[in-house]
Design an enzyme around this catalytic site. Structure first.
Site, mmCIF file in Angstrom:
data_model
loop_
_atom_site.group_PDB
_atom_site.id
_atom_site.type_symbol
_atom_site.label_atom_id
_atom_site.label_comp_id
_atom_site.label_asym_id
_atom_site.label_seq_id
_atom_site.Cartn_x
_atom_site.Cartn_y
_atom_site.Cartn_z
ATOM 1 N N HIS A 1 -6.821 -1.017 8.006
ATOM 2 C CA HIS A 1 -5.960 -0.058 8.698
ATOM 3 C C HIS A 1 -6.145 1.345 8.114
ATOM 4 O O HIS A 1 -6.510 1.478 6.945
ATOM 5 C CB HIS A 1 -4.487 -0.457 8.554
ATOM 6 C CG HIS A 1 -4.207 -1.892 8.890
ATOM 7 N ND1 HIS A 1 -4.266 -2.892 7.940
ATOM 8 C CD2 HIS A 1 -3.900 -2.490 10.060
ATOM 9 C CE1 HIS A 1 -3.991 -4.056 8.517
ATOM 10 N NE2 HIS A 1 -3.768 -3.851 9.805
ATOM 11 N N ASP B 1 -6.685 -6.530 2.839
ATOM 12 C CA ASP B 1 -7.139 -6.817 4.206
ATOM 13 C C ASP B 1 -8.450 -6.108 4.568
ATOM 14 O O ASP B 1 -8.965 -6.287 5.670
ATOM 15 C CB ASP B 1 -6.040 -6.560 5.235
ATOM 16 C CG ASP B 1 -5.618 -5.114 5.334
ATOM 17 O OD1 ASP B 1 -6.439 -4.223 5.091
ATOM 18 O OD2 ASP B 1 -4.430 -4.880 5.676
ATOM 19 N N ASP C 1 -3.626 3.553 7.811
ATOM 20 C CA ASP C 1 -2.380 3.925 7.116
ATOM 21 C C ASP C 1 -2.061 5.411 7.294
ATOM 22 O O ASP C 1 -1.649 6.101 6.358
ATOM 23 C CB ASP C 1 -2.451 3.553 5.624
ATOM 24 C CG ASP C 1 -2.551 2.044 5.415
ATOM 25 O OD1 ASP C 1 -2.344 1.293 6.395
ATOM 26 O OD2 ASP C 1 -2.825 1.612 4.286
ATOM 27 N N HIS D 1 0.791 -1.225 0.000
ATOM 28 C CA HIS D 1 0.000 0.000 0.000
ATOM 29 C C HIS D 1 0.832 1.289 0.000
ATOM 30 O O HIS D 1 0.273 2.380 -0.178
ATOM 31 C CB HIS D 1 -0.993 -0.010 1.174
ATOM 32 C CG HIS D 1 -2.364 0.441 0.788
ATOM 33 N ND1 HIS D 1 -3.490 0.154 1.528
ATOM 34 C CD2 HIS D 1 -2.807 1.171 -0.281
ATOM 35 C CE1 HIS D 1 -4.553 0.691 0.940
ATOM 36 N NE2 HIS D 1 -4.165 1.304 -0.148
ATOM 37 N N ASP E 1 -9.964 -0.606 3.748
ATOM 38 C CA ASP E 1 -8.758 -1.144 4.384
ATOM 39 C C ASP E 1 -9.091 -1.527 5.826
ATOM 40 O O ASP E 1 -9.992 -0.946 6.426
ATOM 41 C CB ASP E 1 -7.692 -0.018 4.382
ATOM 42 C CG ASP E 1 -6.264 -0.508 4.549
ATOM 43 O OD1 ASP E 1 -6.044 -1.479 5.290
ATOM 44 O OD2 ASP E 1 -5.364 0.104 3.943
ATOM 45 N N HIS F 1 4.190 1.021 4.388
ATOM 46 C CA HIS F 1 2.829 0.892 3.824
ATOM 47 C C HIS F 1 1.778 1.374 4.830
ATOM 48 O O HIS F 1 0.594 1.460 4.476
ATOM 49 C CB HIS F 1 2.532 -0.537 3.345
ATOM 50 C CG HIS F 1 2.494 -1.590 4.422
ATOM 51 N ND1 HIS F 1 2.047 -2.875 4.189
ATOM 52 C CD2 HIS F 1 2.862 -1.547 5.721
ATOM 53 C CE1 HIS F 1 2.120 -3.575 5.313
ATOM 54 N NE2 HIS F 1 2.609 -2.809 6.237
ATOM 55 N N GLU G 1 -1.724 -4.638 -1.833
ATOM 56 C CA GLU G 1 -1.384 -5.630 -0.796
ATOM 57 C C GLU G 1 -1.657 -7.072 -1.185
ATOM 58 O O GLU G 1 -1.656 -7.947 -0.315
ATOM 59 C CB GLU G 1 -2.081 -5.312 0.537
ATOM 60 C CG GLU G 1 -1.629 -4.007 1.187
ATOM 61 C CD GLU G 1 -0.230 -4.089 1.825
ATOM 62 O OE1 GLU G 1 0.248 -5.215 2.091
ATOM 63 O OE2 GLU G 1 0.382 -3.024 2.036
ATOM 64 N N ASP H 1 -7.458 -2.309 -0.283
ATOM 65 C CA ASP H 1 -6.419 -3.143 0.334
ATOM 66 C C ASP H 1 -7.003 -4.542 0.537
ATOM 67 O O ASP H 1 -8.163 -4.678 0.949
ATOM 68 C CB ASP H 1 -6.049 -2.511 1.696
ATOM 69 C CG ASP H 1 -4.858 -3.172 2.371
ATOM 70 O OD1 ASP H 1 -4.812 -4.418 2.458
ATOM 71 O OD2 ASP H 1 -3.971 -2.431 2.844
#
Ligand SMILES: [Mn+2]
Length: 300
Positions: free
Chosen positions: A127, A229, A129, A98, A125, A142, A272, A227
């Site tokens: 997260h 995830d 980030d 990412h 995502d 990332h 990712e 992403d």
């Protein structure tokens, strides 16, 4: 016919685990370019990008690693993204970890500024980030692109931004793993975060529709950054930072179909994908199918 330029971004130095370098190859193997052609798009695969010349850059935070790589990729990708946005309807960036989005969003936002339109970003995502070079404790870069392209301080050595994205135009969905520093940062700068609890309570449609109305009302351009995830590890095992309790297959397709129906999406990151951790191409196929939904395929 609407045009789509696809760029591979084989970067993996922003992550702690190797393997994202194979992401673009896996997405091509899963048939991403042809899938979009079958949906009636005029697709050009530009091949893989390369980082710019490496420079010696250090940082006072000893945890930070591979900073010269991020600098070299960010300057290269900013230039590519700007050029792609100028020459096709919807650029697609196949990552890559990412950290790629530091450059892709920077270039995309620069083009929006040229058109005098506000740039919006939908960040899908687990997260946020939102770390800076100073707040990251893992040093995995990332985890920093959003703080960079929204113009936060703490990015010494990275290219200056031509057009930072207004944090108020940033919406995040699927968030379920946030460090305390990032939590504070998101609140302070005004990023809108729909965490998994919110989505569990209200579903995905209402927050997404609300956001899209804002984009449309503002006459904005919309970049989507997906992403792996974001998705539940059960359906998307091919990521290095998977977190349980993610978005389901049906929710993910619904989101992509609503995005397609809005007609507002002007660029896309697929980030990712780590084929080394994937199971028989399952995640590469899912990302390809989700992209197809975003580009007009209706399957549900
Ligand atoms: Mn991410």
């Amino acid at each position: 016919m609407k045009t789509c330029h696809i760029l591979g971004v084989p970067v993996q130095t922003g992550a702690s685990r190797k393997g994202c370098i194979m992401g673009p190859a896996a997405l091509r193997t899963a048939g991403l370019p042809d899938t979009l052609r079958q949906l009636g798009w005029d697709v050009t695969d530009l091949g893989d990008a390369r980082p710019d010349q490496y420079q010696n850059v250090n940082h006072t935070n000893p945890a930070v690693h591979h900073l010269p790589d991020m600098v070299a990729w960010t300057s290269s990708l900013t230039r590519h993204a700007l050029q792609m946005a100028r020459t096709c309807d919807v650029p697609v960036f196949m990552g890559g970890d990412h950290s790629m989005s530091a450059g892709t969003v920077a270039g995309i936002a620069q083009h929006a500024a040229e058109l005098n339109q506000p740039q919006f970003v939908l960040w899908l995502d687990a997260h946020t980030d939102l770390h800076t070079l100073h707040t990251t404790t893992s040093g995995n870069l990332h985890g920093t692109p959003v703080a960079y392209f929204t113009g936060q301080t703490g990015f010494e050595g990275l290219p200056p931004l031509a057009a930072p994205v207004d944090p108020h135009n940033m919406y995040m969905m699927g968030i379920r793993s946030v460090d305390p520093e990032e939590k504070r940062h998101a609140r302070d700068i005004g990023v809108t975060v729909f965490d998994m609890r919110t989505l569990d309570e209200s579903g995905v449609i209402r927050p997404l529709t609300h956001f899209l109305e804002r984009v449309e009302h503002a006459g904005g351009r919309l970049h989507v950054s997906l992403d792996v995830d974001f998705l539940d590890p059960e359906i998307a095992p091919g990521g290095g930072t998977v977190v349980p309790g993610g978005i389901t297959f049906r929710e993910a397709h619904l989101i992509m179909e609503i995005l397609h129906d809005s007609g507002l999406v002007t660029s896309l990151d697929l980030a990712e994908l780590n084929p080394f951790l994937d199971v028989r191409g399952k995640t590469a196929h899912l990302l390809t199918d989700l992209t197809a939904s975003l580009f007009g395929r209706h399957i549900l």
